[in-house]
Design a protein around this motif. Sequence first.
Motif, mmCIF file in Angstrom:
data_model
loop_
_atom_site.group_PDB
_atom_site.id
_atom_site.type_symbol
_atom_site.label_atom_id
_atom_site.label_comp_id
_atom_site.label_asym_id
_atom_site.label_seq_id
_atom_site.Cartn_x
_atom_site.Cartn_y
_atom_site.Cartn_z
ATOM 1 N N LYS A 65 44.334 -2.633 49.379
ATOM 2 C CA LYS A 65 45.005 -2.855 48.100
ATOM 3 C C LYS A 65 44.055 -3.155 46.950
ATOM 4 N N ARG A 73 43.620 -3.267 42.929
ATOM 5 C CA ARG A 73 44.927 -3.424 42.282
ATOM 6 C C ARG A 73 45.528 -4.801 42.516
ATOM 7 N N ASP A 74 45.379 -5.334 43.703
ATOM 8 C CA ASP A 74 46.011 -6.603 44.041
ATOM 9 C C ASP A 74 45.002 -7.734 44.195
#
Length: 207
Positions: A122, A125-126
């Motif tokens: 991820k 983005r995370d």
Amino acid sequence: MKRIIFVFGLLCVLGFCGCGSVDPGQSTPSIHEESKEDVSVPTESSQAEESFEVSSCAPEESDISVPEESTDPTGEHVLEVKVEIYEESTQELLTAFALTDQNVCKEIFETFDKCFAELCEKYPRDAAPDKDVKTDYRVVIYLNTYYDADKEDLAYYIDISYPFGYTNDIYRLMHHGGSPFGDYVARCGKPFIDMVDQYVKQYIPAE
């Protein structure tokens, strides 16, 4: 454990070298393999430079090497999960305990492995935007594997801290033997944090 994770080397200020751009502050995944003949423990480095090596999220061009398939941190080793609980405001140790049931420890190890793989997938983005959150208590988890029951020689270790009672999602990856205090820079940790939290709750003072 299907996916083997080793952590050592350098983490740059702007993020995990193998997973994208995240500000690690002073935290690193402290998963490390040690030789029984020459056991070396990394020392605390500066906030700007930290290390790691991860087989599951290594870029095409990097200093990251992939461990051999035959190496399994949970195979043929004695597992232990040590837990410490600190008061956040004073940074004083409140209590400590250890989980030694091998089935429980192995499940925690393997769940962390899956969470860390998800984290790598991820990024960036995370990343953890709430990395500087403060709660009343900070929990430190030491996932240790030893060569034998004497627990004198470490084979692997993973050092983690997380804010008790927040989201059970964000956590800090630490240098082995380093300070557990500092920013939380990783997330996707809820499954393995929930597993540890069921034991931690017994030691948290009632309000």
